[in-house]
Design an enzyme around this catalytic site. Sequence first.
Site, PDB file in Angstrom:
ATOM      1  N   ILE A   1       0.858  -1.179   0.000  1.00 44.35           N
ATOM      2  CA  ILE A   1       0.000   0.000   0.000  1.00 44.35           C
ATOM      3  C   ILE A   1       0.895   1.231   0.000  1.00 44.35           C
ATOM      4  O   ILE A   1       1.804   1.342   0.822  1.00 44.35           O
ATOM      5  CB  ILE A   1      -0.922   0.028   1.237  1.00 44.35           C
ATOM      6  CG1 ILE A   1      -1.682  -1.296   1.393  1.00 44.35           C
ATOM      7  CG2 ILE A   1      -1.873   1.215   1.164  1.00 44.35           C
ATOM      8  CD1 ILE A   1      -2.593  -1.649   0.230  1.00 44.35           C
ATOM      9  N   CYS A   2       0.664   2.124  -0.946  1.00 46.61           N
ATOM     10  CA  CYS A   2       1.383   3.392  -0.982  1.00 46.61           C
ATOM     11  C   CYS A   2       2.896   3.151  -1.021  1.00 46.61           C
ATOM     12  O   CYS A   2       3.392   2.406  -1.861  1.00 46.61           O
ATOM     13  CB  CYS A   2       0.949   4.227   0.218  1.00 46.61           C
ATOM     14  SG  CYS A   2       1.425   5.968   0.174  1.00 46.61           S
TER      15      CYS A   2
END
Length: 346
Positions: free
Chosen positions: A123-124
Site C-alpha cells: 500500500i502506498c
Amino acid sequence: MTQRQTYQTEYETRSVVMVAFPQAHILDIVGPLEVLTGTKYFLPEGPEPYAVTLVASKTGPLPTTSGLSLTAHRAFADAATDTSPIDTLIVSGGHGTMAAIKDPELLDFVRQSASRSRRIVSICTGAMILAEIGLLDGKRASTHWWWCPILEQRYPAVAVDRDAIFVRDGNIWTSAGVTAGMDLALALVEMDFGHDIALQVARYNVMYMMRPGGQSQFSAHLVAQRADDPAINATLDYILANPGDPLTVTALAARAGLSERTFARRFKDNTEMTPAAYVETARVQAARVALETTTIGVEQVALQTGFQNAERMRRAFQRHLGVSATDYRERFRGSQLTPLIRDGPD
C-alpha cells in the site's frame, strides 16, 4: 432487465498478514482491512472471510502518523516461526517507510513471508519495502505519485507506473497513495467473492466500484497547485470548471496570455501532461459524474461535457476506463442487491 444476485456460499477463511512499522500511515493499514473484513456483512452465515494479523517489530501499541496507536498482534520474531501458508501479505506505507527499509528484521520477515503467500500486496510507499528486497525487480509497480520518482531512482529495475491506481503483476499487487489501498482491497474482494459482493462492499464504504482514470487526475492538479506558475494553475481550474467549453490550445493560451508554444511547454512542465490530455481527463471526469448522478441520455452528456458526440466520448472512456460510457453507467448502477447483514453495522 432483472439483475441476478450471486453469493458465494462455500468458502474458507483467508489469512491476511499486515506488516506495519512506527509512523506508518494509519489509513494505509485500516483502510484496506476495513474493506476486506467488511465483506463478512454481505455474505451468508459462515466463517470469517478474512482473518487479519497485524505484525510489527513488537507486540502492543504501534504509533502511526495520525497520533493514534494500533495494537500489533505479533512481533516479527514470533510470526517468523510460523510456516503456515499466508493468503495475502500486505505491507503498509507511510512516513516511516525510509526507516523501515533499513530495518533488517522487517525486511527478513517480509522476504520469508512472501515465499509462503498466495499474493503479495503493498500500500502506498510500502512498494519501497518490496523493491528493497528485490520483489519488484522486472515488474510493473505503483506507489504514491509523490514517491514515484524516488522509487524509479532508487530501484531502476522496477517499471514504475506513475498513473495507475493500483497494479497487478503476477501475484504482486501495488497501489498508489492512501485511499488507493482501499481500491486495491476492493479488487481483491472481487477476485475472491465476485463482482456482486464487491459492489455491495463498495456501496457500503461509499466507494467507486471502478475509480475513473489514474492518479494523474489527482497528482497533476496537486503538482500544479504547488508550482510557481499561477497562469497554469488558473488554466487548470478553468478546465475543470468548464469542461464543455472549446478548450483548444489556442483558446487556453489566449486565456493565459501566452503564446501557444510557451503555454504548451509550461503546461507540460507543471503537469507532466499535454493540454489535450488534461482536457480529456477533465471531460471524462465530468461525464462520469453526469452518468452516475443523472438520467440524461449519453448523447446529451457528451454534448454537455465537450465531447461533441457520443462516439467521441465512448472512445475517451475506453482509453481512460476500458469501458464505454454506456457500460460505465450500467456498471456504476450495478445490480440492486440487498445486503446480507449479520450482526453488522447500523
